[in-house]
Design a protein around this motif. Structure first.
Motif, short mmCIF file in Angstrom:
data_model
loop_
_atom_site.label_atom_id
_atom_site.label_comp_id
_atom_site.label_asym_id
_atom_site.label_seq_id
_atom_site.Cartn_x
_atom_site.Cartn_y
_atom_site.Cartn_z
N THR A 199 -47.10 79.07 -46.56
CA THR A 199 -46.97 78.08 -45.50
C THR A 199 -45.50 77.97 -45.14
O THR A 199 -44.66 77.70 -46.00
CB THR A 199 -47.52 76.72 -45.95
OG1 THR A 199 -48.91 76.87 -46.26
CG2 THR A 199 -47.35 75.67 -44.86
N THR A 200 -45.19 78.21 -43.88
CA THR A 200 -43.80 78.29 -43.44
C THR A 200 -43.61 77.52 -42.13
O THR A 200 -44.58 77.20 -41.44
CB THR A 200 -43.36 79.75 -43.22
OG1 THR A 200 -44.10 80.31 -42.13
CG2 THR A 200 -43.59 80.59 -44.46
N SER A 201 -42.38 77.26 -41.82
CA SER A 201 -41.92 76.68 -40.56
C SER A 201 -42.20 75.19 -40.45
O SER A 201 -42.97 74.63 -41.23
CB SER A 201 -42.53 77.40 -39.35
OG SER A 201 -43.79 76.88 -39.00
N ARG A 202 -41.58 74.59 -39.46
CA ARG A 202 -41.76 73.15 -39.22
C ARG A 202 -43.18 72.83 -38.76
O ARG A 202 -43.58 71.67 -38.73
CB ARG A 202 -40.76 72.69 -38.16
CG ARG A 202 -41.02 73.23 -36.77
CD ARG A 202 -39.87 73.01 -35.81
NE ARG A 202 -38.71 73.80 -36.15
CZ ARG A 202 -37.64 73.90 -35.38
NH1 ARG A 202 -37.59 73.25 -34.24
NH2 ARG A 202 -36.63 74.65 -35.75
N TYR A 203 -43.94 73.86 -38.43
CA TYR A 203 -45.32 73.66 -37.97
C TYR A 203 -46.34 73.84 -39.09
O TYR A 203 -47.54 73.81 -38.84
CB TYR A 203 -45.64 74.63 -36.83
CG TYR A 203 -44.64 74.54 -35.71
CD1 TYR A 203 -44.57 73.41 -34.90
CD2 TYR A 203 -43.73 75.57 -35.48
CE1 TYR A 203 -43.63 73.31 -33.89
CE2 TYR A 203 -42.78 75.49 -34.47
CZ TYR A 203 -42.73 74.35 -33.68
OH TYR A 203 -41.79 74.26 -32.68
N ASP A 204 -45.86 74.02 -40.33
CA ASP A 204 -46.77 74.27 -41.47
C ASP A 204 -47.72 75.41 -41.14
O ASP A 204 -48.92 75.35 -41.40
CB ASP A 204 -47.57 73.01 -41.83
CG ASP A 204 -46.68 71.88 -42.34
OD1 ASP A 204 -45.63 72.19 -42.94
OD2 ASP A 204 -47.03 70.71 -42.13
N THR A 223 -48.08 79.95 -40.78
CA THR A 223 -47.98 81.15 -41.60
C THR A 223 -47.37 82.26 -40.75
O THR A 223 -47.29 82.14 -39.52
CB THR A 223 -49.35 81.63 -42.09
OG1 THR A 223 -50.16 81.97 -40.94
CG2 THR A 223 -50.06 80.56 -42.92
N ALA A 224 -46.99 83.35 -41.41
CA ALA A 224 -46.50 84.51 -40.66
C ALA A 224 -47.57 85.03 -39.71
O ALA A 224 -47.27 85.48 -38.60
CB ALA A 224 -46.07 85.61 -41.64
N LEU A 225 -48.85 84.96 -40.13
CA LEU A 225 -49.93 85.45 -39.28
C LEU A 225 -50.04 84.61 -38.01
O LEU A 225 -50.23 85.15 -36.91
CB LEU A 225 -51.25 85.43 -40.05
CG LEU A 225 -52.47 85.97 -39.30
CD1 LEU A 225 -52.28 87.44 -38.94
CD2 LEU A 225 -53.74 85.77 -40.12
N ILE A 226 -49.94 83.30 -38.14
CA ILE A 226 -50.00 82.44 -36.96
C ILE A 226 -48.83 82.75 -36.03
O ILE A 226 -48.99 82.85 -34.81
CB ILE A 226 -50.02 80.96 -37.37
CG1 ILE A 226 -51.36 80.60 -38.01
CG2 ILE A 226 -49.77 80.05 -36.16
CD1 ILE A 226 -51.46 79.17 -38.50
N HIS A 276 -55.99 79.57 -41.63
CA HIS A 276 -55.04 78.49 -41.90
C HIS A 276 -54.86 77.67 -40.62
O HIS A 276 -54.72 78.22 -39.52
CB HIS A 276 -53.70 79.08 -42.33
CG HIS A 276 -52.65 78.06 -42.62
ND1 HIS A 276 -52.44 77.52 -43.87
CD2 HIS A 276 -51.74 77.44 -41.80
CE1 HIS A 276 -51.46 76.65 -43.83
NE2 HIS A 276 -51.02 76.57 -42.58
N VAL A 277 -54.85 76.35 -40.77
CA VAL A 277 -54.67 75.44 -39.64
C VAL A 277 -53.31 74.78 -39.76
O VAL A 277 -53.00 74.15 -40.78
CB VAL A 277 -55.78 74.36 -39.62
CG1 VAL A 277 -55.58 73.42 -38.44
CG2 VAL A 277 -57.15 75.02 -39.55
N ASN A 278 -52.46 74.95 -38.75
CA ASN A 278 -51.12 74.37 -38.82
C ASN A 278 -51.13 72.90 -38.39
O ASN A 278 -52.19 72.33 -38.10
CB ASN A 278 -50.12 75.21 -38.02
CG ASN A 278 -50.38 75.19 -36.51
OD1 ASN A 278 -51.11 74.36 -35.99
ND2 ASN A 278 -49.77 76.12 -35.81
N ALA A 319 -62.02 74.50 -34.11
CA ALA A 319 -61.57 73.98 -32.82
C ALA A 319 -60.18 73.35 -32.93
O ALA A 319 -59.68 73.08 -34.03
CB ALA A 319 -62.56 72.93 -32.32
N ASP A 320 -59.56 73.14 -31.77
CA ASP A 320 -58.27 72.47 -31.75
C ASP A 320 -58.47 70.96 -31.92
O ASP A 320 -59.59 70.48 -32.12
CB ASP A 320 -57.48 72.81 -30.47
CG ASP A 320 -58.12 72.26 -29.20
OD1 ASP A 320 -59.05 71.43 -29.26
OD2 ASP A 320 -57.66 72.66 -28.10
N ARG A 321 -57.40 70.20 -31.83
CA ARG A 321 -57.46 68.76 -32.07
C ARG A 321 -58.36 68.03 -31.06
O ARG A 321 -58.91 66.97 -31.35
CB ARG A 321 -56.05 68.18 -32.07
CG ARG A 321 -55.96 66.75 -32.55
CD ARG A 321 -54.52 66.32 -32.79
NE ARG A 321 -54.01 66.78 -34.07
CZ ARG A 321 -52.90 67.48 -34.25
NH1 ARG A 321 -52.16 67.83 -33.21
NH2 ARG A 321 -52.50 67.85 -35.45
#
Length: 215
Positions: A114-119, A121-124, A147-149, A186-188
């Motif tokens: 889990t990376t970045s300020r958006y929680d 991944t590299a795949l996302i 994975h859901v950011n 789904a999204d939010r």
């Protein structure tokens, strides 16, 4: 909408690179002889610059693959996060650098942190940018497909909502769907990938999603 991840990352600026000394300088320049000498003299292979970047991360930005190998073999940590919470794998993924990414993974770097300020991944990150070859490499390496950011987006959703619907984003979506990514997450707001693709008029994506049973 989230900012472009290539802007969210902070590669060394020209001024920073010019000011580098020691192992950071040698890593940035790909000076293998100096890297070896500094390691032999006891230099800290995980030293941080002002942005929290290690020599290995600096070498990743600079695509200095021989240097990455030297540092890894000397015990440099492959999975540490710099100040903006990027690891070397995500740096290579965002840079659309499959060669460096493959090297990092072969050396033991993790594909699914889990990376970045958006929680994310590299795949996302790679799906967002339509880096389809990178996406396929990460999938083969076992990166988490669903994975859901913290924007409530998966790699599949980002390939649609942050893409342009063009060939690379289409190939990204195909790779994710064929690998078994969940087409119903789904999204939010409750919009599924199929609904999101339809809303944008991305017909090739719509057809691929439908063929996979998406609703």
């Amino acid at each position: 909408m989230a900012p472009t991840l290539s802007n969210a990352q902070v590669p060394p600026s020209a001024a920073e690179a010019q000011a580098y000394a020691g192992l950071h300088q040698a890593a940035w320049r790909g000076d293998a002889a100096k890297v070896k000498a500094l390691i032999a003299a006891g230099a800290d292979v995980d030293a941080r610059d002002a942005q929290g970047r290690t020599p290995l991360q600096v070498a990743t930005y600079a695509r200095q693959r021989d240097t990455i190998t030297l540092l890894a073999k000397a015990g440099a940590k492959l999975d540490v996060l710099e100040n903006d919470r990027y690891d070397a794998v995500t740096i290579a993924a965002v840079a659309d650098d499959p060669q460096t990414l493959s090297l990092l993974l072969s050396l033991g770097a993790k594909a699914g942190q889990t990376t970045s300020r958006y929680d994310g991944t590299a795949l996302i990150a790679a799906a967002h940018l339509g880096h389809d070859e990178v996406v396929r490499i990460l999938i083969r390496a076992g990166a988490p497909l669903d994975h859901v950011n913290n924007l409530h987006w998966t790699a599949l959703i980002e390939s649609i909502v942050l893409g342009d619907g063009g060939p690379r984003h289409q190939r990204t979506l195909v790779a994710l769907v064929d690998a078994g990514a969940n087409t119903q997450l789904a999204d939010r707001q409750g919009n599924t990938p199929l609904q999101l693709a339809k809303a944008r008029g991305y017909e090739a994506m719509v057809e691929k999603l439908k063929s996979a049973g998406a609703r």
